[in-house]
Design a protein around this motif. Sequence first.
Motif, mmCIF file in Angstrom:
data_model
loop_
_atom_site.group_PDB
_atom_site.id
_atom_site.type_symbol
_atom_site.label_atom_id
_atom_site.label_comp_id
_atom_site.label_asym_id
_atom_site.label_seq_id
_atom_site.Cartn_x
_atom_site.Cartn_y
_atom_site.Cartn_z
ATOM 1 N N LEU A 425 30.973 -2.180 -15.955
ATOM 2 C CA LEU A 425 30.548 -3.548 -16.226
ATOM 3 C C LEU A 425 30.896 -4.048 -17.624
ATOM 4 O O LEU A 425 30.911 -5.262 -17.852
ATOM 5 C CB LEU A 425 29.030 -3.670 -16.028
ATOM 6 C CG LEU A 425 28.518 -3.484 -14.591
ATOM 7 C CD1 LEU A 425 26.994 -3.529 -14.576
ATOM 8 C CD2 LEU A 425 29.094 -4.545 -13.675
ATOM 9 N N THR A 426 31.160 -3.139 -18.570
ATOM 10 C CA THR A 426 31.402 -3.582 -19.948
ATOM 11 C C THR A 426 32.553 -4.577 -20.064
ATOM 12 O O THR A 426 32.412 -5.612 -20.751
ATOM 13 C CB THR A 426 31.626 -2.381 -20.876
ATOM 14 O OG1 THR A 426 30.423 -1.620 -20.949
ATOM 15 C CG2 THR A 426 31.998 -2.843 -22.284
ATOM 16 N N PRO A 427 33.731 -4.342 -19.433
ATOM 17 C CA PRO A 427 34.794 -5.367 -19.539
ATOM 18 C C PRO A 427 34.341 -6.722 -19.016
ATOM 19 O O PRO A 427 34.649 -7.762 -19.602
ATOM 20 C CB PRO A 427 35.923 -4.779 -18.672
ATOM 21 C CG PRO A 427 35.675 -3.315 -18.646
ATOM 22 C CD PRO A 427 34.182 -3.175 -18.658
ATOM 23 N N TRP A 428 33.604 -6.713 -17.888
ATOM 24 C CA TRP A 428 33.099 -7.966 -17.325
ATOM 25 C C TRP A 428 32.102 -8.626 -18.261
ATOM 26 O O TRP A 428 32.131 -9.850 -18.460
ATOM 27 C CB TRP A 428 32.452 -7.689 -15.971
ATOM 28 C CG TRP A 428 31.959 -8.931 -15.278
ATOM 29 C CD1 TRP A 428 32.652 -9.730 -14.426
ATOM 30 C CD2 TRP A 428 30.657 -9.525 -15.413
ATOM 31 N NE1 TRP A 428 31.866 -10.787 -14.006
ATOM 32 C CE2 TRP A 428 30.636 -10.688 -14.592
ATOM 33 C CE3 TRP A 428 29.512 -9.185 -16.131
ATOM 34 C CZ2 TRP A 428 29.510 -11.498 -14.488
ATOM 35 C CZ3 TRP A 428 28.394 -10.003 -16.016
ATOM 36 C CH2 TRP A 428 28.399 -11.145 -15.218
ATOM 37 N N MET A 429 31.208 -7.812 -18.860
ATOM 38 C CA MET A 429 30.205 -8.356 -19.775
ATOM 39 C C MET A 429 30.855 -8.946 -21.017
ATOM 40 O O MET A 429 30.473 -10.026 -21.486
ATOM 41 C CB MET A 429 29.204 -7.260 -20.160
ATOM 42 C CG MET A 429 28.298 -6.807 -19.016
ATOM 43 S SD MET A 429 27.373 -5.304 -19.416
ATOM 44 C CE MET A 429 26.383 -5.867 -20.795
#
Length: 476
Positions: A425-429
């Motif tokens: 999820l980090t890239p999306w966040m």
Amino acid sequence: MKNNINSKKMQKTQNISSYVIFLSVVAALGGFLFGYDTAVISGTVSQVTGQFMLTTLQSGWYVGCALIGSITGVIFAGALSDYIGRKKTMLLSAVLFTTSALGCAVAFDFDQLVIWRIVGGIGIGIVSIVCPLYISEISPASHRGRMVSLYQLAVTTGFLGAYLMNWYLLNSSYDFSSENSLLLKIFGTEIWRGMLGAETIPAMIFFIIIFFIPESPRWLIVKEKEEAASGILSKIYTKASEVSFQINETRQMLQSEVKSDWKLLLTPGIFRAVLIGCAIAILGQFMGVNAVLYYGPSIFETSGLSSGDSLFYQSLIGLVNMGTTVLALLIIDKIGRKKLVYIGVSGMILSLILIGIYFLIGESLGMSSIFLLGCFLAYIFFTAGSISAVIFVFLSEMYPTKIRGLAMSIAGFSLWVGTYLIGQLTPWMLENATPAGTFFLFAIMCIPYMLIVWKLMPETAGKSLEDIERFWLKKK
């Protein structure tokens, strides 16, 4: 009451031997492989994304696929180590690391690369359970926190080793030449292959050196092999009375555990300990540390740095991570696990808020990338000295001998689920919640972690594993 008094007397007489240090260092090598395999990905994300033309979600899958393997590994690692022993389970992990590194170096396409990363992830999941478990079972209570922290030190050393290797291989690839097309591809034109494949050497060393250590004496006692356990314990403890005491103490606790493994696991006090272990394991991942370790170079590049400088910055983070872990190792048995958490998490909150402010209004205030680096280094300092140092100590201490592997697998499963979600999820966040919003969220997640440790966790420093078990059994 008599057992508790005798236990405290024995703890005061315990000394750490060179033999215990040797066993702990060997088991901790699994942590080095854990750290290298986890961190090496950070230097390859942009290269692999470009070569295979990955989308944002595919890039997240490339990072997160190994974590699927880790989740798989922890599911069976504890039960497997309870069944075949800690030593054989470590050997299995060494084989998985070796084959994964070789496979990644020669993968023909993205799908094969993902498969080999998952294989390595299974190895990570196994060592994250069995290595600290082994160390906790061969260490005297008065030094157990320090010895188990050797595992975390090895993890951070693996992080640093991966960062330095990535930086070195990237710089050397510009001038590399060879008539061998495979070598040219691995160390020249597609240097991410060399970064991932370099893990082969430490993995093979780990495999060989495991043959020089014995099985866990507590596991041998569980399997009714007390003679073998006595021989190992006589090398750990200097007095015959201490050896006899440790065998009797473990035997008495086993005799009281008349229920089956799952029924014992569901005993109110033990079930409470499992839930608390799961909570601190998963919450620790949502406090940002793995986002920094996985995506640090990418985050630094957003602040205007070149890829080479961003890898150098990540190497500095790895150096601080390792150095702070050494400090934590020296003081964890003196000041206790909980105080480290209070001090460290408070510093993490402040650092994360400052990082968020940098991304929110840093440009308008004229803040340089050096300020961002300083905040990241402070964040890693407080993280490495607190939650990273104590998590595997806590999980290796909290549960009864008979089901320690199984209970650690359940808590470890929570840890790796959290790690996978952060990796995915980090890239999306970063793209949708903005870097500022992402780091403010990490700061908020620190609060429930600190409250759980404060209100629900006992201080385990200096207590025998049997004494800790008695504490949970009283909490019904």
